[in-house]
Structures are given as C-alpha cells and as structure tokens.
Design a protein around this motif. Structure first.
Motif, mmCIF file in Angstrom:
data_model
loop_
_atom_site.group_PDB
_atom_site.id
_atom_site.type_symbol
_atom_site.label_atom_id
_atom_site.label_comp_id
_atom_site.label_asym_id
_atom_site.label_seq_id
_atom_site.Cartn_x
_atom_site.Cartn_y
_atom_site.Cartn_z
ATOM 1 N N GLY A 133 4.585 3.691 -6.828
ATOM 2 C CA GLY A 133 3.869 2.698 -7.609
ATOM 3 C C GLY A 133 4.464 1.310 -7.511
ATOM 4 O O GLY A 133 5.521 1.108 -6.927
ATOM 5 N N VAL A 134 3.771 0.380 -8.100
ATOM 6 C CA VAL A 134 4.193 -1.021 -8.084
ATOM 7 C C VAL A 134 4.393 -1.470 -9.526
ATOM 8 O O VAL A 134 3.549 -1.227 -10.391
ATOM 9 C CB VAL A 134 3.130 -1.906 -7.393
ATOM 10 N N ILE A 156 12.077 5.058 -20.250
ATOM 11 C CA ILE A 156 10.632 4.929 -20.061
ATOM 12 C C ILE A 156 10.238 5.863 -18.925
ATOM 13 O O ILE A 156 10.670 5.685 -17.790
ATOM 14 C CB ILE A 156 10.238 3.479 -19.740
ATOM 15 N N ASP A 157 9.429 6.867 -19.250
ATOM 16 C CA ASP A 157 8.993 7.875 -18.284
ATOM 17 C C ASP A 157 7.534 7.601 -17.919
ATOM 18 O O ASP A 157 6.670 7.565 -18.803
ATOM 19 C CB ASP A 157 9.154 9.274 -18.882
ATOM 20 N N MET A 158 7.276 7.407 -16.626
ATOM 21 C CA MET A 158 5.940 7.067 -16.154
ATOM 22 C C MET A 158 5.436 8.122 -15.181
ATOM 23 O O MET A 158 6.184 8.562 -14.313
ATOM 24 C CB MET A 158 5.967 5.712 -15.454
ATOM 25 N N LYS A 159 4.170 8.495 -15.341
ATOM 26 C CA LYS A 159 3.523 9.424 -14.414
ATOM 27 C C LYS A 159 2.190 8.826 -14.005
ATOM 28 O O LYS A 159 1.224 8.888 -14.754
ATOM 29 C CB LYS A 159 3.325 10.791 -15.069
ATOM 30 N N LYS A 160 2.177 8.179 -12.837
ATOM 31 C CA LYS A 160 0.968 7.564 -12.275
ATOM 32 C C LYS A 160 0.291 6.624 -13.270
ATOM 33 O O LYS A 160 -0.915 6.685 -13.496
ATOM 34 C CB LYS A 160 0.006 8.633 -11.804
ATOM 35 N N VAL A 161 1.082 5.728 -13.874
ATOM 36 C CA VAL A 161 0.597 4.818 -14.916
ATOM 37 C C VAL A 161 0.068 3.529 -14.309
ATOM 38 O O VAL A 161 0.721 2.912 -13.475
ATOM 39 C CB VAL A 161 1.722 4.478 -15.915
ATOM 40 N N SER A 162 -1.098 3.128 -14.769
ATOM 41 C CA SER A 162 -1.639 1.807 -14.478
ATOM 42 C C SER A 162 -1.926 1.151 -15.816
ATOM 43 O O SER A 162 -2.577 1.752 -16.679
ATOM 44 C CB SER A 162 -2.920 1.907 -13.649
ATOM 45 N N ASN A 184 -0.081 2.436 -10.729
ATOM 46 C CA ASN A 184 0.204 3.785 -10.226
ATOM 47 C C ASN A 184 1.706 4.092 -10.260
ATOM 48 O O ASN A 184 2.235 4.780 -9.395
ATOM 49 C CB ASN A 184 -0.360 3.956 -8.812
ATOM 50 N N ALA A 185 2.406 3.585 -11.280
ATOM 51 C CA ALA A 185 3.867 3.699 -11.367
ATOM 52 C C ALA A 185 4.291 5.103 -11.798
ATOM 53 O O ALA A 185 3.721 5.675 -12.720
ATOM 54 C CB ALA A 185 4.419 2.674 -12.347
ATOM 55 N N SER A 186 5.295 5.627 -11.114
ATOM 56 C CA SER A 186 5.880 6.924 -11.451
ATOM 57 C C SER A 186 7.392 6.802 -11.440
ATOM 58 O O SER A 186 7.951 5.987 -10.723
ATOM 59 C CB SER A 186 5.451 7.992 -10.439
ATOM 60 N N GLY A 187 8.043 7.621 -12.254
ATOM 61 C CA GLY A 187 9.503 7.622 -12.307
ATOM 62 C C GLY A 187 10.005 7.345 -13.702
ATOM 63 O O GLY A 187 9.232 7.265 -14.661
ATOM 64 N N THR A 188 11.319 7.192 -13.819
ATOM 65 C CA THR A 188 11.958 6.947 -15.104
ATOM 66 C C THR A 188 12.859 5.722 -14.994
ATOM 67 O O THR A 188 13.641 5.614 -14.064
ATOM 68 C CB THR A 188 12.794 8.170 -15.527
ATOM 69 N N THR A 210 0.831 -1.204 0.000
ATOM 70 C CA THR A 210 0.000 0.000 0.000
ATOM 71 C C THR A 210 0.862 1.248 0.000
ATOM 72 O O THR A 210 0.612 2.196 -0.747
ATOM 73 C CB THR A 210 -0.944 0.003 1.218
ATOM 74 N N LEU A 211 1.895 1.251 0.820
ATOM 75 C CA LEU A 211 2.819 2.388 0.864
ATOM 76 C C LEU A 211 3.513 2.576 -0.480
ATOM 77 O O LEU A 211 3.623 3.694 -0.980
ATOM 78 C CB LEU A 211 3.849 2.194 1.981
ATOM 79 N N MET A 212 3.960 1.477 -1.083
ATOM 80 C CA MET A 212 4.605 1.559 -2.398
ATOM 81 C C MET A 212 3.631 2.096 -3.447
ATOM 82 O O MET A 212 4.005 2.919 -4.272
ATOM 83 C CB MET A 212 5.118 0.179 -2.830
ATOM 84 N N TYR A 213 2.393 1.637 -3.427
ATOM 85 C CA TYR A 213 1.401 2.054 -4.417
ATOM 86 C C TYR A 213 1.195 3.564 -4.374
ATOM 87 O O TYR A 213 1.123 4.221 -5.404
ATOM 88 C CB TYR A 213 0.070 1.331 -4.160
#
Length: 121
Positions: free
Chosen positions: A20-21, A105-111, A35-39, A13-16
């Motif tokens: 993100g996971v 790969i750049d992610m912003k709150k991706v599911s 809910n993945a974020s980062g590069t 839950t904390l990671m999400y």
C-alpha cells in the motif's frame, strides 16, 4: 523525463498492490492511506507517575480494516479502537506509571484518511 515518469508510475503501482501507499505523518498531519497493510508503532514517553498520554482525532475509512491500540510499558493494551467503514472520532488515552507507551496501528488493505493528534496532560 518520460522514462522517469513511467518508472515512478510503475513503482507506485507495485507499492499499491504489495503493502500500500501512505502519504503523511501520523500525529503531525493527516495521513492518506491507499490499500495500506501492515503495522506501525509510535512511542510516547511518560516521565512522572500520573501523567496522561494518548491520541485523539478521526478516521475516515473507505475500505479495509483499521485498528488502533495503546499499549503500556509492559505491553498490555490500555486503550483500543477499531475504525470500520465510515467516518469515526478517535480518543485513546492512558494514565499510569512512567515509561514508554506505544500506539500500534494495524492496517489491512485500508483506504481512507487517518488524522491523529497527540494529547498530554
């Protein structure tokens, strides 16, 4: 055992809610994003001039922004593609000088699901 299950649920839950996971390994198997974020960066080496390297596959985005960029050894973008909401095919390839090419790969709150395979010629 129950305490371990509760602790694992708390960590997930904390990671999400923080970064993100991500489940899977890009270019080897489908990667499920929650809910993945980062590069993330993945490197590919070309040893001879004229060789082609890249990735192809698909992305299925339920929410968020996903952008893929292929960079040459000098850091210049040679291919790129955005994955808006929906299911999309991907193909990024570069032919050029020997050196290390980088997939960013750049992610912003991706599911969603990212399924890529390395291509070489």
């Amino acid at each position: 055992m129950r305490l371990l299950a509760v602790a694992l649920a708390l960590v997930l839950t904390l990671m999400y809610f923080t970064f993100g996971v991500r489940v899977g390994y890009v270019t080897l198997m489908p990667t499920y994003l929650f809910n993945a974020s980062g590069t993330n960066h993945y490197s590919y080496q070309i040893y001879e001039a004229g060789q082609t390297v890249g990735v192809e596959g698909s992305c299925a985005v339920r929410s968020g922004e996903l952008t893929l960029r292929l960079l040459d050894p000098n850091g210049a973008q040679v291919a790129g593609q955005a994955c808006p909401k929906g299911k999309w095919g991907l193909k990024l390839a570069a032919t050029g000088d020997p050196g290390r090419y980088t997939l960013e790969i750049d992610m912003k709150k991706v599911s969603g699901v990212l399924d890529l395979n390395e291509t070489r010629q």
